[in-house]
Design a protein around this motif. Structure first.
Motif, PDB file in Angstrom:
ATOM      1  N   ASN A   1       0.844  -1.193   0.000  1.00  9.30           N
ATOM      2  CA  ASN A   1       0.000   0.000   0.000  1.00  9.30           C
ATOM      3  C   ASN A   1       0.885   1.251   0.000  1.00  9.30           C
ATOM      4  OD1 ASN A   1      -2.548   0.979  -0.102  1.00  9.30           O
ATOM      5  ND2 ASN A   1      -3.149   0.281   1.925  1.00  9.30           N
ATOM      6  N   ILE A   2       0.676   2.105  -0.961  1.00  9.48           N
ATOM      7  CA  ILE A   2       1.492   3.307  -1.076  1.00  9.48           C
ATOM      8  C   ILE A   2       0.842   4.439  -0.303  1.00  9.48           C
ATOM      9  CG2 ILE A   2       2.404   5.023  -2.666  1.00  9.48           C
ATOM     10  CD1 ILE A   2       2.596   2.824  -4.752  1.00  9.48           C
ATOM     11  N   LEU A   3       1.635   5.088   0.498  1.00  9.20           N
ATOM     12  CA  LEU A   3       1.174   6.192   1.323  1.00  9.20           C
ATOM     13  C   LEU A   3       1.531   7.500   0.643  1.00  9.20           C
ATOM     14  CD1 LEU A   3       0.046   6.810   4.184  1.00  9.20           C
ATOM     15  CD2 LEU A   3       2.405   6.998   4.902  1.00  9.20           C
ATOM     16  N   ALA A   4       0.572   8.394   0.541  1.00  8.35           N
ATOM     17  CA  ALA A   4       0.827   9.684  -0.095  1.00  8.35           C
ATOM     18  C   ALA A   4       1.641  10.578   0.832  1.00  8.35           C
ATOM     19  CB  ALA A   4      -0.490  10.354  -0.448  1.00  8.35           C
ATOM     20  N   TRP A   5       2.574  11.328   0.247  1.00  6.97           N
ATOM     21  CA  TRP A   5       3.374  12.275   1.015  1.00  6.97           C
ATOM     22  C   TRP A   5       2.472  13.250   1.753  1.00  6.97           C
ATOM     23  CZ3 TRP A   5       7.636  13.194   3.355  1.00  6.97           C
ATOM     24  CH2 TRP A   5       8.012  14.478   3.681  1.00  6.97           C
ATOM     25  N   SER A   6       1.345  13.634   1.107  1.00  5.57           N
ATOM     26  CA  SER A   6       0.439  14.590   1.747  1.00  5.57           C
ATOM     27  C   SER A   6      -0.170  14.020   3.023  1.00  5.57           C
ATOM     28  CB  SER A   6      -0.658  15.040   0.783  1.00  5.57           C
ATOM     29  OG  SER A   6      -1.465  13.954   0.408  1.00  5.57           O
ATOM     30  N   ASP A   7      -0.329  12.699   3.112  1.00  9.42           N
ATOM     31  CA  ASP A   7      -0.855  12.096   4.334  1.00  9.42           C
ATOM     32  C   ASP A   7       0.082  12.381   5.504  1.00  9.42           C
ATOM     33  OD1 ASP A   7      -2.815  11.088   2.699  1.00  9.42           O
ATOM     34  OD2 ASP A   7      -2.195   8.998   2.872  1.00  9.42           O
ATOM     35  N   LEU A   8       1.366  12.206   5.273  1.00 16.21           N
ATOM     36  CA  LEU A   8       2.360  12.482   6.305  1.00 16.21           C
ATOM     37  C   LEU A   8       2.396  13.972   6.623  1.00 16.21           C
ATOM     38  CD1 LEU A   8       4.698  11.797   8.171  1.00 16.21           C
ATOM     39  CD2 LEU A   8       6.209  11.884   6.184  1.00 16.21           C
ATOM     40  N   SER A   9       2.394  14.790   5.581  1.00 14.35           N
ATOM     41  CA  SER A   9       2.433  16.242   5.776  1.00 14.35           C
ATOM     42  C   SER A   9       1.241  16.711   6.590  1.00 14.35           C
ATOM     43  CB  SER A   9       2.447  16.959   4.428  1.00 14.35           C
ATOM     44  OG  SER A   9       3.557  16.581   3.676  1.00 14.35           O
ATOM     45  N   ASP A  10       0.056  16.187   6.260  1.00 15.80           N
ATOM     46  CA  ASP A  10      -1.156  16.557   6.999  1.00 15.80           C
ATOM     47  C   ASP A  10      -0.994  16.263   8.478  1.00 15.80           C
ATOM     48  OD1 ASP A  10      -2.337  17.219   4.594  1.00 15.80           O
ATOM     49  OD2 ASP A  10      -3.618  15.440   4.515  1.00 15.80           O
ATOM     50  N   ARG A  11      -0.487  15.078   8.784  1.00 18.10           N
ATOM     51  CA  ARG A  11      -0.328  14.680  10.183  1.00 18.10           C
ATOM     52  C   ARG A  11       0.651  15.603  10.907  1.00 18.10           C
ATOM     53  NH1 ARG A  11      -0.101   9.850  13.688  1.00 18.10           N
ATOM     54  NH2 ARG A  11       1.678  10.099  15.057  1.00 18.10           N
ATOM     55  N   ALA A  38      -6.805  11.495   5.485  1.00 14.17           N
ATOM     56  CA  ALA A  38      -5.387  11.249   5.228  1.00 14.17           C
ATOM     57  C   ALA A  38      -4.675  10.866   6.522  1.00 14.17           C
ATOM     58  CB  ALA A  38      -4.743  12.480   4.600  1.00 14.17           C
ATOM     59  N   ARG A  39      -4.987  11.580   7.580  1.00 15.04           N
ATOM     60  CA  ARG A  39      -4.364  11.267   8.863  1.00 15.04           C
ATOM     61  C   ARG A  39      -4.786   9.886   9.364  1.00 15.04           C
ATOM     62  NH1 ARG A  39      -3.795  14.756  14.417  1.00 15.04           N
ATOM     63  NH2 ARG A  39      -2.373  13.282  15.339  1.00 15.04           N
ATOM     64  N   ARG A  40      -6.058   9.557   9.158  1.00 16.92           N
ATOM     65  CA  ARG A  40      -6.559   8.244   9.556  1.00 16.92           C
ATOM     66  C   ARG A  40      -5.842   7.139   8.777  1.00 16.92           C
ATOM     67  NH1 ARG A  40      -9.795   4.562   7.716  1.00 16.92           N
ATOM     68  NH2 ARG A  40     -10.434   5.783   5.921  1.00 16.92           N
ATOM     69  N   ARG A  41      -5.675   7.348   7.448  1.00 19.50           N
ATOM     70  CA  ARG A  41      -4.965   6.350   6.631  1.00 19.50           C
ATOM     71  C   ARG A  41      -3.534   6.162   7.117  1.00 19.50           C
ATOM     72  NH1 ARG A  41      -7.451   9.045   2.283  1.00 19.50           N
ATOM     73  NH2 ARG A  41      -5.523  10.212   1.919  1.00 19.50           N
ATOM     74  N   LEU A  42      -2.881   7.259   7.442  1.00 18.32           N
ATOM     75  CA  LEU A  42      -1.502   7.173   7.919  1.00 18.32           C
ATOM     76  C   LEU A  42      -1.438   6.399   9.236  1.00 18.32           C
ATOM     77  CD1 LEU A  42       1.492   7.888   7.692  1.00 18.32           C
ATOM     78  CD2 LEU A  42       0.964  10.044   8.852  1.00 18.32           C
ATOM     79  N   CYS A  43      -2.345   6.689  10.147  1.00 17.88           N
ATOM     80  CA  CYS A  43      -2.352   5.985  11.443  1.00 17.88           C
ATOM     81  C   CYS A  43      -2.548   4.485  11.258  1.00 17.88           C
ATOM     82  CB  CYS A  43      -3.426   6.566  12.349  1.00 17.88           C
ATOM     83  SG  CYS A  43      -3.029   8.218  12.959  1.00 17.88           S
TER      84      CYS A  43
END
Length: 70
Positions: A1-11, A38-43
């Motif tokens: 599963n690829i995580l978007a850079w924006s997901d990390l940035s958002d967090r 995005a934050r939920r996906r990252l978590c």
């Protein structure tokens, strides 16, 4: 599963700045709910992937240290 850079940035932005979700979203061209998702996906990914969790923790530590220097 690829995580978007924006997901990390958002967090990181949400955790370390006083910006509201809508303000963060504007910077990425998404709405407040998009930031939240995005934050939920990252978590979720961090729970599954120890290496990712360590990388995110390292980035957050560097952000905290750089904020303290300001």
């Amino acid at each position: 599963n690829i995580l978007a850079w924006s997901d990390l940035s958002d967090r990181v932005i949400q955790k370390h700045t006083p910006l509201l979700l809508g303000d963060i979203g504007k910077r990425f061209g998404i709405g407040a709910s998009g930031v939240s998702q995005a934050r939920r996906r990252l978590c979720i990914q961090m729970e599954k992937d120890r290496k990712l969790r360590k990388r995110v923790e390292k980035i957050e530590k560097e952000v905290r240290l750089s904020i303290m220097k300001i």
